[in-house]
Scaffold this motif. Structure first.
Motif, PDB file in Angstrom:
ATOM      1  N   ASP A 246       0.830  -1.208   0.000  1.00  0.00           N
ATOM      2  CA  ASP A 246       0.000   0.000   0.000  1.00  0.00           C
ATOM      3  C   ASP A 246       0.867   1.261   0.000  1.00  0.00           C
ATOM      4  N   TRP A 247       0.302   2.320  -0.520  1.00  0.00           N
ATOM      5  CA  TRP A 247       0.837   3.661  -0.322  1.00  0.00           C
ATOM      6  C   TRP A 247      -0.150   4.410   0.563  1.00  0.00           C
ATOM      7  N   LEU A 248       0.354   5.370   1.349  1.00  0.00           N
ATOM      8  CA  LEU A 248      -0.544   6.171   2.165  1.00  0.00           C
ATOM      9  C   LEU A 248      -0.200   7.642   2.020  1.00  0.00           C
ATOM     10  N   LEU A 249      -1.242   8.453   1.985  1.00  0.00           N
ATOM     11  CA  LEU A 249      -1.095   9.903   1.932  1.00  0.00           C
ATOM     12  C   LEU A 249      -1.092  10.414   3.362  1.00  0.00           C
ATOM     13  N   VAL A 250      -0.059  11.193   3.716  1.00  0.00           N
ATOM     14  CA  VAL A 250       0.104  11.706   5.078  1.00  0.00           C
ATOM     15  C   VAL A 250      -0.005  13.225   5.048  1.00  0.00           C
ATOM     16  N   VAL A 251      -1.008  13.761   5.765  1.00  0.00           N
ATOM     17  CA  VAL A 251      -1.180  15.203   5.904  1.00  0.00           C
ATOM     18  C   VAL A 251      -0.918  15.552   7.359  1.00  0.00           C
TER      19      VAL A 251
ATOM     20  N   SER B  29     -10.368  16.492  10.217  1.00  0.00           N
ATOM     21  CA  SER B  29     -11.772  16.268  10.568  1.00  0.00           C
ATOM     22  C   SER B  29     -12.571  17.570  10.615  1.00  0.00           C
ATOM     23  N   SER B  30     -11.890  18.684  10.907  1.00  0.00           N
ATOM     24  CA  SER B  30     -12.611  19.962  11.007  1.00  0.00           C
ATOM     25  C   SER B  30     -12.485  20.805   9.736  1.00  0.00           C
ATOM     26  N   TRP B  31     -11.911  20.243   8.691  1.00  0.00           N
ATOM     27  CA  TRP B  31     -11.739  21.012   7.459  1.00  0.00           C
ATOM     28  C   TRP B  31     -13.088  21.287   6.786  1.00  0.00           C
ATOM     29  N   PRO B  32     -13.236  22.433   6.121  1.00  0.00           N
ATOM     30  CA  PRO B  32     -14.463  22.694   5.365  1.00  0.00           C
ATOM     31  C   PRO B  32     -14.526  21.835   4.105  1.00  0.00           C
ATOM     32  N   ALA B  33     -15.684  21.833   3.466  1.00  0.00           N
ATOM     33  CA  ALA B  33     -15.904  20.979   2.294  1.00  0.00           C
ATOM     34  C   ALA B  33     -14.921  21.278   1.177  1.00  0.00           C
ATOM     35  N   THR B  34     -14.596  22.568   0.979  1.00  0.00           N
ATOM     36  CA  THR B  34     -13.679  22.915  -0.106  1.00  0.00           C
ATOM     37  C   THR B  34     -12.296  22.320   0.124  1.00  0.00           C
ATOM     38  N   ASP B  35     -11.851  22.256   1.380  1.00  0.00           N
ATOM     39  CA  ASP B  35     -10.549  21.681   1.672  1.00  0.00           C
ATOM     40  C   ASP B  35     -10.562  20.162   1.496  1.00  0.00           C
ATOM     41  N   HIS B  36     -11.702  19.546   1.826  1.00  0.00           N
ATOM     42  CA  HIS B  36     -11.803  18.103   1.587  1.00  0.00           C
ATOM     43  C   HIS B  36     -11.791  17.804   0.087  1.00  0.00           C
ATOM     44  N   GLU B  37     -12.368  18.710  -0.702  1.00  0.00           N
ATOM     45  CA  GLU B  37     -12.293  18.538  -2.149  1.00  0.00           C
ATOM     46  C   GLU B  37     -10.838  18.599  -2.604  1.00  0.00           C
ATOM     47  N   LEU B  38     -10.086  19.521  -2.044  1.00  0.00           N
ATOM     48  CA  LEU B  38      -8.670  19.629  -2.358  1.00  0.00           C
ATOM     49  C   LEU B  38      -7.948  18.338  -1.974  1.00  0.00           C
ATOM     50  N   LEU B  39      -8.249  17.786  -0.804  1.00  0.00           N
ATOM     51  CA  LEU B  39      -7.611  16.557  -0.354  1.00  0.00           C
ATOM     52  C   LEU B  39      -7.917  15.402  -1.307  1.00  0.00           C
ATOM     53  N   ASP B  40      -9.148  15.352  -1.807  1.00  0.00           N
ATOM     54  CA  ASP B  40      -9.512  14.314  -2.775  1.00  0.00           C
ATOM     55  C   ASP B  40      -8.669  14.427  -4.044  1.00  0.00           C
ATOM     56  N   ARG B  41      -8.447  15.681  -4.497  1.00  0.00           N
ATOM     57  CA  ARG B  41      -7.636  15.875  -5.703  1.00  0.00           C
ATOM     58  C   ARG B  41      -6.190  15.417  -5.474  1.00  0.00           C
ATOM     59  N   ILE B  42      -5.674  15.694  -4.265  1.00  0.00           N
ATOM     60  CA  ILE B  42      -4.320  15.268  -3.946  1.00  0.00           C
ATOM     61  C   ILE B  42      -4.245  13.736  -3.970  1.00  0.00           C
ATOM     62  N   ALA B  43      -5.241  13.090  -3.376  1.00  0.00           N
ATOM     63  CA  ALA B  43      -5.253  11.623  -3.355  1.00  0.00           C
ATOM     64  C   ALA B  43      -5.313  11.057  -4.771  1.00  0.00           C
ATOM     65  N   GLU B  44      -6.083  11.704  -5.645  1.00  0.00           N
ATOM     66  CA  GLU B  44      -6.155  11.244  -7.036  1.00  0.00           C
ATOM     67  C   GLU B  44      -4.817  11.416  -7.735  1.00  0.00           C
ATOM     68  N   LEU B  45      -4.127  12.510  -7.434  1.00  0.00           N
ATOM     69  CA  LEU B  45      -2.802  12.742  -7.999  1.00  0.00           C
ATOM     70  C   LEU B  45      -1.865  11.610  -7.595  1.00  0.00           C
TER      71      LEU B  45
END
Length: 559
Positions: free
Chosen positions: A245-250, A255-271
Motif C-alpha cells: 500500500d501507499w498512504l497519503l500523510v497530511v 476532521s474539522s476542514w471545510p468541504a472545499t478543503d476536503h475537495e482539495l484533499l480528494d484531488r491530492i489523493a487522485e494525484l
C-alpha cells in the motif's frame, strides 16, 4: 471573497517582477488572479479555465515564431497574465514580448533568483482559505498535466506545502517516502505512521485515519490503484495488514476542514493514485519478466535460446534488451510461530521495499528488480552493474540487507517468527541461472539454521557452511561450487603445466604443516611457500585462515 490583482504583484519587492508588456496605469493590470499554474508545454489549452497567472520556464521556446501560438492559446483561455522565467535563456525572448503585445496579454519577467514557488506562495496564501475549490481545480489541472508527462507528483505536493503551510507526503507501508515535502520525516516517525495506518486497515477503520505523534496531529489516507487492488496479507496471528500500500500523510487533523478543503484533499489523493498506477504498471512488467525466467529455467529450452525468448516479453520490448542481464538471485521465506508460513507475496513486497529504500543495501533502483513468488518463496532477480574490468561485484551486501529487513520487519514479527533470505553470486548468463537459483536457496537454508528473527546469507556464508551441508546440496550446486573455487587452479595447471591443484590437496591433507607437506612432495619448504603464495594469488584466498582451508576441503570433496 479575497482577490489578488496583477498590479499588486508589482508592489512586492521580494518578488522583483518586471512588467514587459502592459500599461502600468491601464486596466489590464486590474485583472484578478485565481490560480498560478506552471506550464512548460507548447499546447497548454486543456489546462486552462481562466484567470490564471501562468508561470513558464520557457522550455517550450526554441526559436523565433514559437511564441505566437503559445500566447494565442493563453489569450483564448482567458488567462490573466504570463510570467516568464529568465533562467532557461538568460532573458525573456523578444519573440515572446512581441507575441504578448499582439494579443494584449500582460507579460512579466521573473528574475533568476526568484523561484516560481515564491510567487505561488504569495498568491495562494491569499486565495486558499477563501477559495479552496479554485485551488482544488488547479491541483486537478496539474494532476492531468503530470499524468500526461508520466512525471512524479513532487512539484504539486511542494506547491501545496507552500499554499497550505502543511507537509503533505506519500509513504509506503514500511514508511519509505515516495513523494512530498522535504526533508523526509525521521525514520521512527515514518515507521510509526505506517504502522498506525496498517493497524487501522486491519481493523477496517474508515479513512482518513487520525493519529497524534509527539503532539503533532496527522491524517492518513490510502492511495489505491483502482486497476490493481492491494494484496491482503491473511489475518494470521495478527498479521492481517495489506502490504504494497501507499498512504497519503497530511500533517493536520482534517476532521474539522471545510468541504472545499476536503475537495482539495480528494484531488491530492487522485494525484498520488495516478502516480501509483504508473508505478504498478512498470512493476507488473518487471514481475512478469521474473515469472518468465523461472518458467524458462524449468523448461527444456536450450540456455542460449533463453535471451531470445525474453526479448518477446513486455520488459524486453520496452527496454530493447537483447542479451541476458547480469543479476543476482534473492530467495526468501518466513515462518510465523505456530501459525504456518508468511505468505510469499508479503515477503516479496517487503524485500522490494528494503532494497529500494535510500538507507537500504545499495540502494537498488526499483526498475532493477524483477520479483515473483514460487513454491511459497519470494524470488527476486536484481540487476548488477556491468563491471568495467575484473569480475562483477556483489550489489547486495548481506549484513546491510539483514539490518534493513530487521528494521522493516520489527513491527511485524512476534516472538518465534522468522524470515530467512539467501543471495546468489552474480549470474553472468542463463546457463548459470539454475546454479544461482540453487545457491540462493541453499544460502536461505543456511540462514534458516542461524539464530535471530531475520537472517540473510550469501555466497561467502555458503562456502563457510558447505562441509555440514554437502549431503543436503543438489549435485549441480556442489559441482558449481567446486568449479568456482578450484577452476582457476585447474586452468592455470593446464596452461602452464604446473601442479598447483595437487599441491593444494597435499597441503590440506597435511593439516597445513609446511614441513610435512614439503617432505611429502619432496620440495624445499621455500618452494612450497612459493607455490602456496601463487595459489593464494590466483584464487584470492588466504590459506592461513581456517575458513579458507575448510572451503577448499569442501570443494575438493564436492568434485
Amino acid at each position: 471573497m479575497t482577490i489578488v490583482l496583477l498590479r499588486e504583484l508589482l508592489d512586492i519587492d521580494k518578488l522583483g517582477l518586471r512588467l514587459l508588456v502592459g500599461d502600468p496605469d491601464g486596466t489590464a493590470l486590474d485583472r484578478a488572479v485565481r490560480a498560478v499554474p506552471t506550464i512548460d508545454r507548447a499546447d497548454p489549452g486543456r489546462f486552462l479555465t481562466g484567470g490564471e497567472l501562468v508561470l513558464t520556464g520557457l522550455a517550450w521556446w526554441q526559436r523565433d515564431g514559437d511564441a505566437d501560438s503559445f500566447v494565442r492559446i493563453l489569450d483564448r483561455g482567458g488567462v490573466a497574465a504570463l510570467a516568464a522565467g529568465e533562467v532557461e535563456h538568460g532573458h525573456v525572448p523578444d519573440d515572446l514580448v512581441r507575441a504578448c503585445r499582439r494579443h494584449g496579454l500582460p507579460l512579466f519577467a521573473v528574475r533568476p533568483e526568484t523561484s516560481f514557488a515564491a510567487i505561488t506562495e504569495h498568491v495562494l496564501h491569499r486565495l486558499h482559505r477563501r477559495d479552496g475549490s479554485g485551488l482544488a481545480a488547479m491541483v486537478e489541472r496539474h494532476r492531468r498535466l503530470l499524468s500526461d508527462d508520466q512525471s512524479d507528483s513532487d512539484p504539486v505536493l511542494e506547491l501545496l506545502q507552500h499554499s497550505l503551510g502543511l507537509d503533505v507526503r506519500v509513504l509506503s507501508s514500511t514508511g519509505r517516502q515516495i513523494a512530498g515535502a522535504q526533508p523526509p520525516p525521521r525514520a521512527r516517525t515514518a515507521v510509526a505512521l505506517a504502522a498506525r495506518y496498517l493497524a487501522a486497515r486491519r481493523a477496517q477503520e474508515a479513512a482518513p485515519h487520525r493519529v497524534t505523534l509527539g503532539n503533532r496531529p496527522y491524517s492518513l489516507l490510502p492511495v489505491r490503484n483502482a486497476d490493481a487492488p492491494p494484496t491482503p496479507l491473511p489475518d494470521t496471528a495478527g498479521h492481517g495488514a495489506e502490504l504494497g500500500d501507499w498512504l497519503l500523510v497530511v500533517e493536520a487533523d482534517t476532521s474539522s476542514w471545510p468541504a472545499t478543503d476536503h475537495e482539495l484533499l480528494d484531488r491530492i489523493a487522485e494525484l498520488a493514485a495516478d502516480a501509483r498506477a504508473e508505478h504498478d504498471r512498470g512493476k507488473a512488467v518487471r514481475n512478469d519478466l521474473a515469472r518468465w525466467i523461472l518458467d524458462l529455467l524449468r523448461s527444456r529450452v536450450p540456455f542460449d535460446e533463453i535471451p531470445v525468448r525474453l526479448r518477446g516479453t513486455a520488459y524486453g520490448v520496452l527496454t530493447g534488451t537483447e542479451d541476458w542481464l547480469l543479476c543476482q538471485v534473492v530467495v526468501a521465506q518466513g515462518q510465523l510461530h505456530g501459525a504456518g508460513p508468511i505468505p510469499a507475496v508479503a515477503l516479496r513486497e517487503l524485500l522490494e521495499e528494503a532494497l529500494v529504500d535510500a538507507e537500504g543495501p545499495g540502494p537498488v533502483p526499483a526498475e532493477h528488480i524483477a520479483a515473483t513468488v514460487d513454491n511459497g518463496q519470494a524470488v527476486l532477480f536484481v540487476l548488477v552493474p556491468e563491471p568495467t574490468d575484473g569480475p562483477p561485484q556483489l550489489v547486495l551486501d548481506c549484513a546491510a540487507l539483514e539490518q534493513r529487513l530487521g528494521t522493516v520487519l520489527a513491527r511485524w514479527l512476534g516472538p518465534g517468527d522468522s524470515v530467512s533470505v539467501g543471495i546468489s553470486s552474480p549470474v553472468a548468463g542463463p546457463e548459470n541461472a539454475p546454479r544461482a537459483l540453487d545457491d540462493a536457496r541453499t544460502a536461505m537454508r543456511v540462514a534458516a539454521g542461524s539464530p535471530g528473527k531475520v537472517r540473510v546469507r550469501g555466497p561467502d556464508d555458503l562456502t563457510s557452511h558447505i562441509l555440514t551441508l554437502l549431503p543436503l546440496i543438489p549435485a549441480r550446486t556442489r559441482h558449481a561450487f567446486a568449479t568456482r573455487l578450484l577452476g582457476p587452479l585447474r586452468d592455470h595447471d593446464s596452461r602452464h603445466r604446473t601442479e598447483l591443484l595437487p599441491t593444494l590437496e597435499a597441503f590440506l591433507d597435511c593439516d597445513a604443516s609446511w614441513t610435512m607437506c614439503a617432505a611429502q612432495l619432496r620440495l624445499h619448504v621455500n618452494s612450497l611457500r612459493q607455490r602456496v603464495a601463487r595459489i593464494e594469488q590466483i584464487t584470492g584466498r588466504d590459506l592461513s585462515r581456517l575458513e579458507t582451508r575448510l572451503d577448499f576441503l569442501a570443494a575438493l570433496r564436492a568434485i
